[in-house]
Design a protein around this motif. Structure first.
Motif, PDB file in Angstrom:
ATOM      1  N   SER A  62     -14.707   7.688  -2.882  1.00 37.68           N
ATOM      2  CA  SER A  62     -13.344   8.593  -2.950  1.00 37.68           C
ATOM      3  C   SER A  62     -13.485   9.616  -3.981  1.00 37.68           C
ATOM      4  O   SER A  62     -12.944  10.731  -3.654  1.00 37.68           O
ATOM      5  CB  SER A  62     -12.193   7.610  -3.004  1.00 37.68           C
ATOM      6  OG  SER A  62     -12.072   6.738  -3.942  1.00 37.68           O
ATOM      7  N   SER A  65     -13.653  13.375  -2.638  1.00 35.36           N
ATOM      8  CA  SER A  65     -12.388  14.300  -2.859  1.00 35.36           C
ATOM      9  C   SER A  65     -12.694  15.486  -3.795  1.00 35.36           C
ATOM     10  O   SER A  65     -11.970  16.321  -3.712  1.00 35.36           O
ATOM     11  CB  SER A  65     -10.855  13.521  -3.506  1.00 35.36           C
ATOM     12  OG  SER A  65     -11.683  12.839  -4.547  1.00 35.36           O
ATOM     13  N   GLY A  96      -8.668  16.574  -1.583  1.00 40.80           N
ATOM     14  CA  GLY A  96      -7.974  15.010  -1.512  1.00 40.80           C
ATOM     15  C   GLY A  96      -7.101  14.891  -0.082  1.00 40.80           C
ATOM     16  O   GLY A  96      -6.413  13.822  -0.324  1.00 40.80           O
ATOM     17  N   ASP A  97      -7.137  15.730   0.693  1.00 42.98           N
ATOM     18  CA  ASP A  97      -6.206  15.457   1.939  1.00 42.98           C
ATOM     19  C   ASP A  97      -6.317  14.195   2.613  1.00 42.98           C
ATOM     20  O   ASP A  97      -5.520  13.769   2.978  1.00 42.98           O
ATOM     21  CB  ASP A  97      -6.578  16.637   2.865  1.00 42.98           C
ATOM     22  CG  ASP A  97      -5.912  18.103   2.480  1.00 42.98           C
ATOM     23  OD1 ASP A  97      -5.228  17.988   1.403  1.00 42.98           O
ATOM     24  OD2 ASP A  97      -6.123  19.071   3.032  1.00 42.98           O
ATOM     25  N   THR A 114      -4.711  11.195   0.915  1.00 42.65           N
ATOM     26  CA  THR A 114      -3.012  11.139   0.620  1.00 42.65           C
ATOM     27  C   THR A 114      -2.819  10.079   1.489  1.00 42.65           C
ATOM     28  O   THR A 114      -3.335   9.612   2.352  1.00 42.65           O
ATOM     29  CB  THR A 114      -2.167  12.238   1.075  1.00 42.65           C
ATOM     30  OG1 THR A 114      -2.394  12.476   2.450  1.00 42.65           O
ATOM     31  CG2 THR A 114      -2.773  13.679   0.523  1.00 42.65           C
ATOM     32  N   ASP A 115      -1.215   9.522   1.583  1.00 42.15           N
ATOM     33  CA  ASP A 115      -0.840   8.344   2.290  1.00 42.15           C
ATOM     34  C   ASP A 115      -0.992   8.681   3.800  1.00 42.15           C
ATOM     35  O   ASP A 115      -1.453   7.584   4.458  1.00 42.15           O
ATOM     36  CB  ASP A 115       0.755   8.061   2.014  1.00 42.15           C
ATOM     37  CG  ASP A 115       0.783   7.322   0.600  1.00 42.15           C
ATOM     38  OD1 ASP A 115      -0.103   6.863  -0.082  1.00 42.15           O
ATOM     39  OD2 ASP A 115       2.046   7.266   0.016  1.00 42.15           O
ATOM     40  N   GLU A 116      -0.530   9.955   3.976  1.00 39.35           N
ATOM     41  CA  GLU A 116      -0.958  10.186   5.537  1.00 39.35           C
ATOM     42  C   GLU A 116      -2.409  10.286   6.083  1.00 39.35           C
ATOM     43  O   GLU A 116      -2.453   9.615   6.874  1.00 39.35           O
ATOM     44  CB  GLU A 116      -0.119  11.541   5.864  1.00 39.35           C
ATOM     45  CG  GLU A 116      -0.136  12.097   7.380  1.00 39.35           C
ATOM     46  CD  GLU A 116       0.185  11.060   8.165  1.00 39.35           C
ATOM     47  OE1 GLU A 116      -0.360  11.047   9.379  1.00 39.35           O
ATOM     48  OE2 GLU A 116       0.991  10.235   7.986  1.00 39.35           O
ATOM     49  N   GLY A 117      -3.286  10.861   5.221  1.00 44.71           N
ATOM     50  CA  GLY A 117      -4.475  10.789   5.396  1.00 44.71           C
ATOM     51  C   GLY A 117      -5.121   9.481   5.452  1.00 44.71           C
ATOM     52  O   GLY A 117      -5.912   9.219   6.388  1.00 44.71           O
ATOM     53  N   GLN A 118      -4.743   8.515   4.577  1.00 40.91           N
ATOM     54  CA  GLN A 118      -5.228   7.229   4.695  1.00 40.91           C
ATOM     55  C   GLN A 118      -4.747   6.333   6.113  1.00 40.91           C
ATOM     56  O   GLN A 118      -5.586   5.688   6.748  1.00 40.91           O
ATOM     57  CB  GLN A 118      -4.844   6.387   3.545  1.00 40.91           C
ATOM     58  CG  GLN A 118      -5.589   6.948   2.302  1.00 40.91           C
ATOM     59  CD  GLN A 118      -7.204   6.667   2.354  1.00 40.91           C
ATOM     60  OE1 GLN A 118      -7.456   5.530   2.035  1.00 40.91           O
ATOM     61  NE2 GLN A 118      -7.921   7.704   2.595  1.00 40.91           N
TER      62      GLN A 118
END
Length: 231
Positions: A185, A189, A194-195, A198-202
């Motif tokens: 990671s 990144s 780091g997109d 992010t929480d949404e990316g993960q």
């Protein structure tokens, strides 16, 4: 009066009795952080003792030596992930839902437990020497393959999963996709931004990892079966 005061102070000075099992758990928790951050050679027992308000002597009493503590931490780490897999109760789900749930659990567990990933990386640096010495780790991990095999065979019996698959290879693929997300990671990144982290990316990656694995195992005429819950 003076005598009574001294007795009172003496009573107050007595250290609280600590629960031995609680002490062991504290040591293992802090040792996980220390070993995962600094490796086996760089970890300091003095630091672990200071952070757990215990002593090197007590740590060695419980775990033998530094390598004994390190091996026990490894066992605890694998025990946690395998225990989590067992709690999924995959037998109660249809094969597609079971494999989807296992993939998402693995991805999300590894993301939430980066110390586990770093511990595995450290052990690979040591060529798995401590894992070879641990019957506990071997016993913990074998059921992971057996549970995946049951899911795979049920899916094949139902005509959903294609033939020619092995549970060991499938476990490797799920682990690889989930492991890289944590192990690389920092470098990924820094190079690409780091997109994805992010929480949404993960959440998106977790869903896509499950989709990729399912598309790999499903017969082509059942590809649409993974779209209902994952769209």
């Amino acid at each position: 009066m003076r005598e009574a005061t001294e007795v009172t102070k003496s009573k107050e000075a007595k250290p609280a009795v600590r629960d031995p099992e609680g002490v062991r758990r504290d040591i293992l928790t802090v040792a996980m952080e220390e070993f995962s951050q600094n490796g086996l050679s760089g970890a300091r027992i003095d630091e672990i003792a200071a952070r757990t308000k215990t002593s090197k002597r007590m740590i060695y009493y419980y775990f033998g030596d530094k390598e004994g503590l390190y091996q026990r931490v490894l066992e605890e780490a694998y025990g946690k992930v395998r225990g989590g897999e067992h709690d999924l109760e995959l037998d109660a789900l249809d094969p597609i839902a079971a494999l989807d749930k296992l993939c998402r659990f693995t991805f999300d567990h590894h993301r939430a437990n980066p110390d586990f990933i770093r511990m595995v990386m450290v052990e690979n640096i040591h060529h798995g020497r401590h894992m070879q010495m641990s019957k506990t780790i071997r016993d913990l991990n074998q059921p992971a393959i057996e549970e995946l095999e049951k899911v795979l065979r049920r899916g094949q019996a139902d005509g959903l999963f294609r033939e020619g698959l092995t549970p060991l290879e499938l476990h490797w693929q799920i682990s690889a996709l989930s492991f890289f997300n944590v192990s690389n990671s920092a470098t990924f990144s820094l190079i690409f931004g780091g997109d994805l982290f992010t929480d949404e990316g993960q959440r998106r990656l977790s869903r896509h990892v499950a989709d990729m694995v399912l598309r790999y195992v499903l017969r082509p005429d059942h590809f649409d079966a993974i779209l209902a819950d994952n769209s």
